[in-house]
Motif scaffolding. Structure first.
Motif, PDB file in Angstrom:
ATOM      1  N   ALA A 362      -4.323  -8.551  -0.402  1.00 18.87           N
ATOM      2  CA  ALA A 362      -3.835  -8.204   0.569  1.00 18.87           C
ATOM      3  C   ALA A 362      -3.582  -9.209   1.712  1.00 18.87           C
ATOM      4  O   ALA A 362      -2.736  -9.506   2.441  1.00 18.87           O
ATOM      5  CB  ALA A 362      -4.173  -6.993   1.238  1.00 18.87           C
ATOM      6  N   ILE A 363      -4.613  -9.974   1.827  1.00 19.98           N
ATOM      7  CA  ILE A 363      -4.884 -11.052   2.618  1.00 19.98           C
ATOM      8  C   ILE A 363      -3.954 -12.135   2.535  1.00 19.98           C
ATOM      9  O   ILE A 363      -3.317 -12.755   3.274  1.00 19.98           O
ATOM     10  CB  ILE A 363      -6.314 -11.662   2.838  1.00 19.98           C
ATOM     11  CG1 ILE A 363      -7.422 -10.595   3.308  1.00 19.98           C
ATOM     12  CG2 ILE A 363      -6.469 -13.090   3.422  1.00 19.98           C
ATOM     13  CD1 ILE A 363      -8.628 -11.063   3.231  1.00 19.98           C
ATOM     14  N   GLY A 364      -3.722 -12.431   1.122  1.00 21.46           N
ATOM     15  CA  GLY A 364      -2.774 -13.589   0.559  1.00 21.46           C
ATOM     16  C   GLY A 364      -1.398 -13.282   1.076  1.00 21.46           C
ATOM     17  O   GLY A 364      -0.434 -14.161   1.700  1.00 21.46           O
ATOM     18  N   GLU A 365      -0.896 -11.927   0.715  1.00 21.91           N
ATOM     19  CA  GLU A 365       0.229 -11.602   1.069  1.00 21.91           C
ATOM     20  C   GLU A 365       0.308 -10.084   1.049  1.00 21.91           C
ATOM     21  O   GLU A 365       0.508  -9.586   0.065  1.00 21.91           O
ATOM     22  CB  GLU A 365       1.510 -12.145   0.137  1.00 21.91           C
ATOM     23  CG  GLU A 365       2.831 -11.596   0.614  1.00 21.91           C
ATOM     24  CD  GLU A 365       3.936 -12.153  -0.328  1.00 21.91           C
ATOM     25  OE1 GLU A 365       5.025 -11.466  -0.798  1.00 21.91           O
ATOM     26  OE2 GLU A 365       3.724 -13.417  -0.678  1.00 21.91           O
ATOM     27  N   PHE A 366       0.352  -9.438   2.199  1.00 21.11           N
ATOM     28  CA  PHE A 366       0.134  -7.875   2.122  1.00 21.11           C
ATOM     29  C   PHE A 366       1.511  -6.993   1.463  1.00 21.11           C
ATOM     30  O   PHE A 366       2.933  -7.728   2.171  1.00 21.11           O
ATOM     31  CB  PHE A 366       0.032  -7.375   3.519  1.00 21.11           C
ATOM     32  CG  PHE A 366       0.013  -5.754   3.614  1.00 21.11           C
ATOM     33  CD1 PHE A 366      -1.227  -5.228   3.209  1.00 21.11           C
ATOM     34  CD2 PHE A 366       1.019  -5.093   3.742  1.00 21.11           C
ATOM     35  CE1 PHE A 366      -1.605  -4.181   2.980  1.00 21.11           C
ATOM     36  CE2 PHE A 366       0.621  -3.885   4.048  1.00 21.11           C
ATOM     37  CZ  PHE A 366      -0.696  -3.177   3.485  1.00 21.11           C
ATOM     38  N   ASP A 367       1.375  -6.502   0.529  1.00 20.53           N
ATOM     39  CA  ASP A 367       2.653  -5.811  -0.064  1.00 20.53           C
ATOM     40  C   ASP A 367       1.823  -4.397  -0.498  1.00 20.53           C
ATOM     41  O   ASP A 367       1.162  -4.373  -1.096  1.00 20.53           O
ATOM     42  CB  ASP A 367       3.017  -6.315  -1.304  1.00 20.53           C
ATOM     43  CG  ASP A 367       4.481  -5.832  -1.689  1.00 20.53           C
ATOM     44  OD1 ASP A 367       4.519  -4.666  -1.722  1.00 20.53           O
ATOM     45  OD2 ASP A 367       5.186  -6.466  -2.250  1.00 20.53           O
ATOM     46  N   LEU A 368       2.419  -3.514   0.370  1.00 23.74           N
ATOM     47  CA  LEU A 368       1.702  -1.730   0.113  1.00 23.74           C
ATOM     48  C   LEU A 368       2.041  -1.593  -1.292  1.00 23.74           C
ATOM     49  O   LEU A 368       1.065  -0.917  -1.847  1.00 23.74           O
ATOM     50  CB  LEU A 368       2.166  -0.900   1.249  1.00 23.74           C
ATOM     51  CG  LEU A 368       1.632   0.413   1.216  1.00 23.74           C
ATOM     52  CD1 LEU A 368       0.224   0.384   1.449  1.00 23.74           C
ATOM     53  CD2 LEU A 368       2.539   1.181   2.233  1.00 23.74           C
ATOM     54  N   GLN A 369       3.101  -1.754  -1.701  1.00 20.04           N
ATOM     55  CA  GLN A 369       3.392  -1.207  -3.356  1.00 20.04           C
ATOM     56  C   GLN A 369       2.621  -1.922  -4.019  1.00 20.04           C
ATOM     57  O   GLN A 369       1.819  -1.309  -5.178  1.00 20.04           O
ATOM     58  CB  GLN A 369       4.709  -1.520  -3.558  1.00 20.04           C
ATOM     59  CG  GLN A 369       5.204  -1.020  -4.780  1.00 20.04           C
ATOM     60  CD  GLN A 369       6.710  -1.130  -5.114  1.00 20.04           C
ATOM     61  OE1 GLN A 369       7.502  -2.005  -4.389  1.00 20.04           O
ATOM     62  NE2 GLN A 369       7.176  -0.572  -6.387  1.00 20.04           N
ATOM     63  N   VAL A 370       2.407  -3.332  -3.982  1.00 22.77           N
ATOM     64  CA  VAL A 370       1.146  -3.928  -4.785  1.00 22.77           C
ATOM     65  C   VAL A 370      -0.167  -3.548  -4.647  1.00 22.77           C
ATOM     66  O   VAL A 370      -0.851  -3.227  -5.708  1.00 22.77           O
ATOM     67  CB  VAL A 370       1.146  -5.565  -4.638  1.00 22.77           C
ATOM     68  CG1 VAL A 370       0.235  -6.131  -5.506  1.00 22.77           C
ATOM     69  CG2 VAL A 370       2.752  -5.854  -5.142  1.00 22.77           C
ATOM     70  N   VAL A 371      -0.588  -3.145  -3.526  1.00 23.05           N
ATOM     71  CA  VAL A 371      -1.996  -2.747  -3.342  1.00 23.05           C
ATOM     72  C   VAL A 371      -2.165  -1.206  -3.931  1.00 23.05           C
ATOM     73  O   VAL A 371      -3.306  -1.237  -4.613  1.00 23.05           O
ATOM     74  CB  VAL A 371      -2.193  -2.650  -1.912  1.00 23.05           C
ATOM     75  CG1 VAL A 371      -3.398  -1.920  -1.361  1.00 23.05           C
ATOM     76  CG2 VAL A 371      -2.301  -4.116  -1.153  1.00 23.05           C
ATOM     77  N   LEU A 372      -1.237  -0.403  -3.789  1.00 17.99           N
ATOM     78  CA  LEU A 372      -1.483   0.700  -4.299  1.00 17.99           C
ATOM     79  C   LEU A 372      -1.095   0.896  -5.846  1.00 17.99           C
ATOM     80  O   LEU A 372      -1.960   1.441  -6.505  1.00 17.99           O
ATOM     81  CB  LEU A 372      -0.355   1.676  -3.731  1.00 17.99           C
ATOM     82  CG  LEU A 372      -0.220   2.048  -1.996  1.00 17.99           C
ATOM     83  CD1 LEU A 372       0.941   2.705  -1.800  1.00 17.99           C
ATOM     84  CD2 LEU A 372      -1.637   2.819  -1.856  1.00 17.99           C
ATOM     85  N   VAL A 373      -0.395   0.153  -6.325  1.00 14.80           N
ATOM     86  CA  VAL A 373      -0.339  -0.112  -7.664  1.00 14.80           C
ATOM     87  C   VAL A 373      -1.460  -0.542  -8.544  1.00 14.80           C
ATOM     88  O   VAL A 373      -2.190   0.042  -9.525  1.00 14.80           O
ATOM     89  CB  VAL A 373       0.761  -0.793  -8.291  1.00 14.80           C
ATOM     90  CG1 VAL A 373       0.986  -0.839  -9.904  1.00 14.80           C
ATOM     91  CG2 VAL A 373       2.246  -0.091  -7.876  1.00 14.80           C
ATOM     92  N   THR A 374      -2.128  -1.605  -7.652  1.00 14.24           N
ATOM     93  CA  THR A 374      -3.343  -2.257  -8.214  1.00 14.24           C
ATOM     94  C   THR A 374      -4.295  -1.393  -8.087  1.00 14.24           C
ATOM     95  O   THR A 374      -5.152  -1.151  -9.092  1.00 14.24           O
ATOM     96  CB  THR A 374      -3.384  -3.401  -7.377  1.00 14.24           C
ATOM     97  OG1 THR A 374      -2.353  -4.474  -7.587  1.00 14.24           O
ATOM     98  CG2 THR A 374      -4.831  -4.243  -7.892  1.00 14.24           C
ATOM     99  N   LEU A 375      -4.639  -0.624  -7.098  1.00 17.28           N
ATOM    100  CA  LEU A 375      -5.801   0.408  -6.995  1.00 17.28           C
ATOM    101  C   LEU A 375      -5.691   1.452  -8.007  1.00 17.28           C
ATOM    102  O   LEU A 375      -6.811   1.793  -8.495  1.00 17.28           O
ATOM    103  CB  LEU A 375      -5.678   1.012  -5.251  1.00 17.28           C
ATOM    104  CG  LEU A 375      -6.384  -0.089  -4.280  1.00 17.28           C
ATOM    105  CD1 LEU A 375      -6.141   0.815  -3.034  1.00 17.28           C
ATOM    106  CD2 LEU A 375      -7.895  -0.341  -4.526  1.00 17.28           C
TER     107      LEU A 375
END
Length: 399
Positions: A362-375
């Motif tokens: 998220a620090i590198g490039e915040f993308d809510l979709q990527v964060v949620l899918v990864t989590l």
């Protein structure tokens, strides 16, 4: 001396083959394929984002110099050689040249792969054509051969290798930065090699430095064993137990009761033993670097899930770490409680490491979709691995 080196070469190859069979198992091979595919996808996107900035040339030069450091001279010396091979010191040049040729083929293979990977980035950074860039291959061949030869002779004469490993490569690769033809860089290296070889005889006239040669070989082999230790147990690497007083606050919060006997043992073994603690740190750093640079809704979750799986897989031997201690069998704790404690520790450490990599991404490039899918993917993976796969593996290992 030739026969001695060949015998040691066969023994070393046999030992390395055993470890490679353990590392390159089906699961790890599939994992590497996914990881290489994901990194390749990111690399292609990264090259498209470059803007011919000045820092790109500096990074390219640093990477090329770093690549030259990979692949050291393999002498296959053993600590006892400084005593038992002392009478053969007059014939040591023959032995070392065998080591030179053995090392050169391995080192050149590393250089070939490394240059092939770096070539697209170097082309963009230096705005060079493909024909110009191809001159890097013979340049690296000559450079690496010269470095290995100089390392071999350094055991007879006390001279620094930094000029050949860092200074000369820096000057050579700087020629690319001023937009000269890369062929001239190759000519420059060849002239340097001719100059170095013209004074080679005087370097063979000193006394052979046994301790330096043995220390270098021990360090080289330890580096290889540490790599294998990322994926399998290596008896030659014995982790030390360290107090790590700065973690006392954490250990003080672990419940001290009958039901958490193994919870205490596993946490202390995980965080105070160099073998497991170092493994966690190294793989987490690798995962964090990948997480920082790779940003894709599909690729990022898969790569991070893969890294978490590799970490989890390497922690499985921790379950049986204390089985050889008689007191753990005398204390009235059944295997069910032991397995529950292990799973609890494993779940928590994997969640912490997974969370760290998600934050870095998220620090590198915040993308809510990527964060949620990864989590989501990491939570499912941790649950399946810890509560379904681990109990089956433990049960199977006890059969």
């Amino acid at each position: 001396m030739n026969e001695l080196f060949k015998q040691r070469q066969r023994d070393n190859f046999s030992q390395m083959s055993r470890y490679l069979k353990l590392v390159l198992n089906d699961q790890f091979t599939i994992a590497i394929m996914f990881l290489m595919g994901g990194l390749g996808y990111w690399y292609a996107g990264f090259l498209k984002s470059l803007t011919f900035a000045w820092w790109e040339k500096i990074i390219a030069m640093v990477l090329m110099i770093g690549l030259l450091q990979m692949g050291r001279l393999a002498t296959l010396f053993k600590p006892a050689d400084k005593i038992f091979l002392m009478p053969q010191e007059v014939n040591m040049e023959t032995y070392l040249k065998q080591g030179f040729w053995h090392s050169m083929w391995i080192a050149q293979a590393i250089q070939l792969i490394g240059v092939t990977i770096l070539l697209p980035f170097i082309q963009v950074a230096f705005q060079a054509s493909i024909v110009q860039s191809l001159w890097l291959y013979p340049t690296f061949v000559v450079f690496k051969s010269l470095i290995l030869y100089d390392q071999m002779q350094s055991y007879y004469s006390k001279h620094s290798l930094i000029w050949l490993r860092v200074v000369l490569p820096l000057i050579t690769f700087a020629l690319f930065g001023v937009r000269l033809d890369m062929a001239w860089a190759f000519v420059f290296v060849v002239l340097a090699a001719i100059g170095r070889m013209s004074v080679r005889d005087k370097f063979w006239q000193g006394i052979f430095n046994w301790q330096s040669a043995i220390d270098d070989e021990t360090s080289r082999q330890l580096t290889i064993y540490r790599f294998f230790n990322l994926f399998t147990d290596v008896p030659k690497i014995k982790g030390k137990t360290r107090l790590r007083a700065w973690l006392n606050w954490f250990f003080n919060h672990i419940p001290k009761n009958h039901n958490n006997l193994y919870t205490n043992l596993y946490w202390r073994g995980l965080l105070r033993n160099d073998e497991y603690f170092g493994l966690l740190i190294r793989l987490t750093i690798i995962g964090a670097i990948v997480a920082y640079f790779v940003h894709n809704t599909v690729i990022t979750p898969l790569i991070l899930a893969l890294i978490v799986y590799l970490i989890a897989f390497q922690l499985l031997p921790l379950y049986e770490r204390y089985d050889d201690i008689a007191f753990t069998h005398l204390y009235p704790v059944n295997n069910k409680m032991k397995r529950k404690n292990f799973v609890t520790v494993l779940v928590r450490i994997l969640m912490i490491l997974g969370f760290i990599m998600v934050i870095v991404n998220a620090i590198g490039e915040f993308d809510l979709q990527v964060v949620l899918v990864t989590l989501g993917l990491l939570l499912v993976e941790i649950y399946v691995f810890c509560y379904l796969i681990v109990p089956k593996r433990i049960k199977k290992s006890k059969e």
